[in-house]
Write an enzyme that holds these catalytic residues in place. Structure first.
Site, PDB file in Angstrom:
ATOM      1  N   PHE A 137      -9.211  10.128   7.823  1.00  0.00           N
ATOM      2  CA  PHE A 137      -8.251   8.893   8.306  1.00  0.00           C
ATOM      3  C   PHE A 137      -6.865   9.382   8.223  1.00  0.00           C
ATOM      4  O   PHE A 137      -6.304  10.108   7.492  1.00  0.00           O
ATOM      5  CB  PHE A 137      -8.306   8.002   6.788  1.00  0.00           C
ATOM      6  N   ASP A 222      -2.883  17.011   7.372  1.00  0.00           N
ATOM      7  CA  ASP A 222      -2.625  15.748   7.014  1.00  0.00           C
ATOM      8  C   ASP A 222      -2.557  15.600   5.523  1.00  0.00           C
ATOM      9  O   ASP A 222      -3.640  15.494   4.955  1.00  0.00           O
ATOM     10  CB  ASP A 222      -3.370  14.763   7.715  1.00  0.00           C
ATOM     11  N   LYS A 251       2.939   8.437   2.016  1.00  0.00           N
ATOM     12  CA  LYS A 251       2.491   7.582   0.512  1.00  0.00           C
ATOM     13  C   LYS A 251       3.527   8.018  -0.412  1.00  0.00           C
ATOM     14  O   LYS A 251       4.549   7.144  -0.702  1.00  0.00           O
ATOM     15  CB  LYS A 251       1.095   8.190   0.275  1.00  0.00           C
TER      16      LYS A 251
HETATM   17  C1  LIG Z   1      -4.838  11.251   4.787  1.00  0.00           C
HETATM   18  C2  LIG Z   1      -4.034   9.853   5.218  1.00  0.00           C
HETATM   19  N1  LIG Z   1      -3.220   9.864   6.513  1.00  0.00           N
HETATM   20  C3  LIG Z   1      -2.593   8.837   7.052  1.00  0.00           C
HETATM   21  C4  LIG Z   1      -2.463   7.704   6.387  1.00  0.00           C
HETATM   22  C5  LIG Z   1      -1.943   6.370   6.991  1.00  0.00           C
HETATM   23  O1  LIG Z   1      -0.859   6.249   5.968  1.00  0.00           O
HETATM   24  P1  LIG Z   1       0.174   4.707   6.357  1.00  0.00           P
HETATM   25  O2  LIG Z   1      -1.008   3.877   5.714  1.00  0.00           O
HETATM   26  O3  LIG Z   1       1.388   4.943   5.623  1.00  0.00           O
HETATM   27  O4  LIG Z   1       0.246   4.634   7.855  1.00  0.00           O
HETATM   28  C6  LIG Z   1      -3.383   7.553   5.125  1.00  0.00           C
HETATM   29  C7  LIG Z   1      -3.458   6.296   4.353  1.00  0.00           C
HETATM   30  O5  LIG Z   1      -4.331   5.903   3.631  1.00  0.00           O
HETATM   31  C8  LIG Z   1      -4.034   8.886   4.551  1.00  0.00           C
HETATM   32  O6  LIG Z   1      -4.741   8.553   3.413  1.00  0.00           O
END
Ligand SMILES: Cc1ncc(COP(=O)(O)O)c(C=O)c1O
Length: 390
Positions: A137, A222, A251
């Site tokens: 994700f 990420d 986050k």
């Molecule tokens: C690993 C990871 N990357 C990106 C995101 C996306 O972040 P945002 O919701 O702040 O756009 C999330 C959100 O859960 C995530 O867990």
């Protein structure tokens, strides 16, 4: 407004993107939040791995109040001391790099994707394809939802941007097989979060690093969910003795205030004026909150604390009825249940005053604040046991 009024008005005025649980939180302090009826809950979700210092931590409140009283926003047309201070701190804590600030995880990943594409043009005859993983994700923008490995999130929005290829998480051989002349980068979560806390198999991240070096690819990590102490190190890649070329954060960084960051090592630091931008990214208010978060994590030793509390949490989860597997790292844990009881248990836990997150029918995700203490964990686990018994 009563909770019923809010639910009815939501249906009228908000797009139906979220399936809400039947509770309205109105205030929080530390690991505890209170709903509109005054009922207290222990929060093991922390705004989905966001509130690293719990709710309304005094240091964050003070930083926000002071900065809001001085200067909230100016734009990226001008220099900003809080932005430089935060970038410096992030670089000191991670690896030699420079930072681009965004407002969310998706935006931080958009920056990473654009970096990879530009880098491919400059260094690899226009190579553009990014290898990502099934189940991952990376956000909800068109590019990041395509990068993510969950078709249910991307399929409704086809045609999707080209240049992403999904491979099984943990399968280094698949990455080697899939690498071709168009491949420019590998993008992975060091522990997959949203799909249910899936740590990498031993040697996977190290193998990706080595493969990227050999093949002249960028390694993009990420760390939006894993970053900033959650896994028991400042960044999850530090468990593996390697550094990425590009790392994304969001986050927990602002302690609840929206901010994202993309860090690029010198090799990947290809943005020039005009290549990318953001109106709000790295504004003084968000950066001040983030500086306060980093300071408290450091001063209170919360990275090591997260590792210790994570062990306690994992042990407690393993003793719950019907749990067949506990997986995770630090304060990022999942309990997998033999029966498809996770969603029902999430509801029952709410009734018992414990906030947990069911990611599917079998799996609960627990990502509590880093400030959580052993007695909080014991109280929360007692609530989960009551929820199971009831
Ligand atoms: C690993 C990871 N990357 C990106 C995101 C996306 O972040 P945002 O919701 O702040 O756009 C999330 C959100 O859960 C995530 O867990």
């Amino acid at each position: 407004m009563t909770d019923q009024d809010i639910a009815a008005a939501e249906h009228t005025y908000l797009m139906g993107t979220f399936k809400r649980l039947p509770v309205t939180f109105v205030e929080g302090r530390g690991v505890t939040v209170r709903d509109s009826a005054g009922k207290e809950y222990i929060d093991l979700v922390a705004g989905i791995a966001v509130n690293l210092l719990g709710h309304s931590h005094p240091a964050v409140v003070q930083a926000l109040t002071e900065q809001a009283g001085r200067l909230i926003h100016t734009s990226n047309l001008y220099y900003s001391e809080p932005q430089v201070a935060l970038a410096r701190r992030l670089v000191e804590l991670s690896f030699p790099s420079r930072v681009f600030f965004a407002n969310s995880g998706a935006e931080a990943n958009e920056a990473a994707i654009k970096i990879a594409r530009k880098w491919g043009k400059l260094n690899r005859q226009g190579a553009y394809e990014i290898l990502t993983t099934d189940g991952s994700f990376h956000g909800r923008t068109l590019a990041t939802v395509t990068a993510g490995g969950q078709e249910r999130y991307s399929a409704p929005f086809a045609p999707l941007p080209p240049g992403f290829r999904h491979l099984p998480y943990g399968d280094l051989e698949a990455v080697k097989q899939a690498t071709g002349a168009d491949t420019v980068a590998v993008m992975v979560e060091p522990v997959m979060g949203e799909v249910g806390v899936v740590p990498p198999p031993s040697g996977y991240l190290e193998g990706l690093r080595q493969w990227c070096d050999e093949q002249d690819l960028l390694l993009i990590l990420d760390e939006v969910q894993t970053g900033l102490g959650r896994t028991g190190r400042w960044f999850a890649h530090q468990h593996h003795g390697l550094t990425p070329d590009v790392m994304t954060l969001a986050k927990g960084l602002g302690g609840g205030v929206p901010i994202g960051a993309c860090l690029a090592a010198p090799r990947a630091d290809v943005f020039e004026p005009g290549d990318h931008g953001s109106t709000f990214g790295g504004n003084p208010l968000a950066c001040s909150a983030a500086l306060a978060v980093l300071k408290v994590i450091e001063e209170e030793g919360l990275v090591g604390h997260a590792a210790e509390m994570g062990d306690l949490l994992a042990a407690g989860l393993g003793e719950l009825d019907g749990v067949t597997l506990v997986r995770g790292r630090g304060l990022m844990q999942a309990a997998v249940f033999e029966q498809p009881t996770a969603r029902q248990l999430q509801m029952r836990c709410l009734e018992e005053g414990v906030i947990v997150n069911a990611v599917d029918d079998h799996t609960l995700r627990l990502v509590p604040p880093l400030i959580i203490q052993p007695d909080d964990l014991e109280r929360a686990l007692a609530g989960v046991r009551r929820a199971q018994a009831g």
